[in-house]
Design an enzyme around this catalytic site. Structure first.
Site, PDB file in Angstrom:
ATOM      1  N   TYR A  17      35.643  14.379  21.270  1.00 52.01           N
ATOM      2  CA  TYR A  17      37.060  13.736  21.254  1.00 52.01           C
ATOM      3  C   TYR A  17      37.593  13.939  19.784  1.00 52.01           C
ATOM      4  CZ  TYR A  17      35.868  11.679  25.762  1.00 52.01           C
ATOM      5  OH  TYR A  17      35.440  11.569  27.152  1.00 52.01           O
ATOM      6  N   SER A  18      38.722  14.598  19.643  1.00 51.68           N
ATOM      7  CA  SER A  18      39.312  14.554  18.321  1.00 51.68           C
ATOM      8  C   SER A  18      38.290  15.141  17.576  1.00 51.68           C
ATOM      9  CB  SER A  18      39.745  13.332  17.780  1.00 51.68           C
ATOM     10  OG  SER A  18      41.077  12.981  18.401  1.00 51.68           O
TER      11      SER A  18
END
Length: 326
Positions: free
Chosen positions: A59-60
């Site tokens: 995530y990110s």
């Protein structure tokens, strides 16, 4: 807030898990909140008694773990909260940067610990199954992390039920730490998990922590029609939503949720989550929130009890789907 044991473990988790994919860097996805904007969500969750937080290394591209770790170290009591993260998806197309080989599992765990700024991950999950790696290698590597004290519990995510049972059986056969949680795709719009995975998890004492419990916002009433994709930033930039929720009958379920919510004077998200929380075996749906009202509705859902007639109305429009999310 209410709490429940995660499967047959002694671990207590809040009935709502805050999913942290929404917090990190908007460079990764346009709807992601940066660190400053995400802080009020962690504060609100902790004040409401939420002690369960789920993120993933991809995530990110790692930033979500950094943001989550800093927020929880500063705002929460580390001994009370349960921090979960995941491994599998690659950061790049270079060798050994993804999958579930012993090498990648071990190096990914070390990297997640550094980003989170903690000594031990409470729940370490495989984000998907890796058909290119022998299950024995994956399970032995995960068990080694538990034995080393780097991980406390193990979890898995969407896969066929037979594959999950094979992993549980191999762990039992070799005396390895077994999966205690299943993070699967389950909501009012997609209920195919009720055929095999849900009964298996109940039988094996595995806690279920569904992802996309509101069907990418569809069940929150954020869209005005089947075709509406401009009501939110995420709706207009999330191709996975179109892939997962494209059956004509999906909107019939949404309309049933909206009708029950109107009659109750409640938010649609409260109704959809109350239904999910009432399912046997479900421990804590993983909620994504980019507005505080999203989080408030999820918290309120814990205290909503649907009657038998409301449940029938919500379930009646459902039609079988092709498997999606594995």
């Amino acid at each position: 807030m209410q709490y429940v044991k995660l499967g047959r473990t002694g671990l207590q988790v809040s009935r709502i898990c805050l999913g942290c994919m929404s917090y990190g860097s908007p460079k990764w996805r346009p709807w992601v909140l940066d660190e400053q904007a995400s802080r009020p969500f962690f504060q609100k969750a902790i004040e409401a008694g939420i002690n369960f937080f789920d993120t993933a290394d991809m995530y990110s591209i790692g930033v979500s773990e950094e943001v989550t770790g800093r927020a929880l170290r500063e705002l929460a009591n580390r001994d009370e909260v349960v921090i979960a993260t995941k491994v599998f998806f690659p950061f790049s197309d270079k060798p050994n940067m993804g999958g579930l080989s012993r090498k990648h599992i071990q190096q990914a765990c070390e990297a997640s610990l550094r980003r989170l700024g903690i000594e031990t991950i409470d729940l370490y999950q495989i984000h998907r199954f890796d058909p290119a790696t022998p299950a024995e290698e994956m399970l032995a590597a995960l068990d080694w992390l538990v034995q080393q004290g780097k991980v406390r519990y193990l979890g898995a995510s969407s896969m066929p039920a037979w594959q999950f049972m094979r992993c549980l059986a191999l762990s039992d056969q070799h005396g390895w730490s077994r999966f205690v949680a299943m993070q699967n795709h389950y909501n009012l719009v997609y209920r195919e998990e009720e055929r095999e995975m849900m009964p298996l998890c109940r039988n094996q004492g595995v806690g279920v922590i569904p992802w996309s419990p509101l069907a990418r916002g569809l069940l929150a009433g954020s869209r005005k029609s089947r075709e509406d994709k401009d009501s939110t930033v995420r709706a207009g930039s999330d191709p996975l939503a179109d892939f997962l929720y494209r059956d004509p009958s999906d909107w019939d379920v949404v309309e049933a949720v909206l009708a029950v919510a109107r009659d109750r004077g409640a938010a649609p998200a409260e109704v959809a989550l109350a239904w999910l929380l009432s399912r046997r075996g479900v421990a804590a749906p993983i909620i994504g929130a980019t507005k505080l009202v999203h989080l408030e509705a999820a918290i309120a859902a814990v205290d909503v009890t649907l009657d038998e007639e409301e449940v029938k109305r919500l379930e009646a429009p459902y039609r079988p789907h092709a498997v999606a999310g594995h």
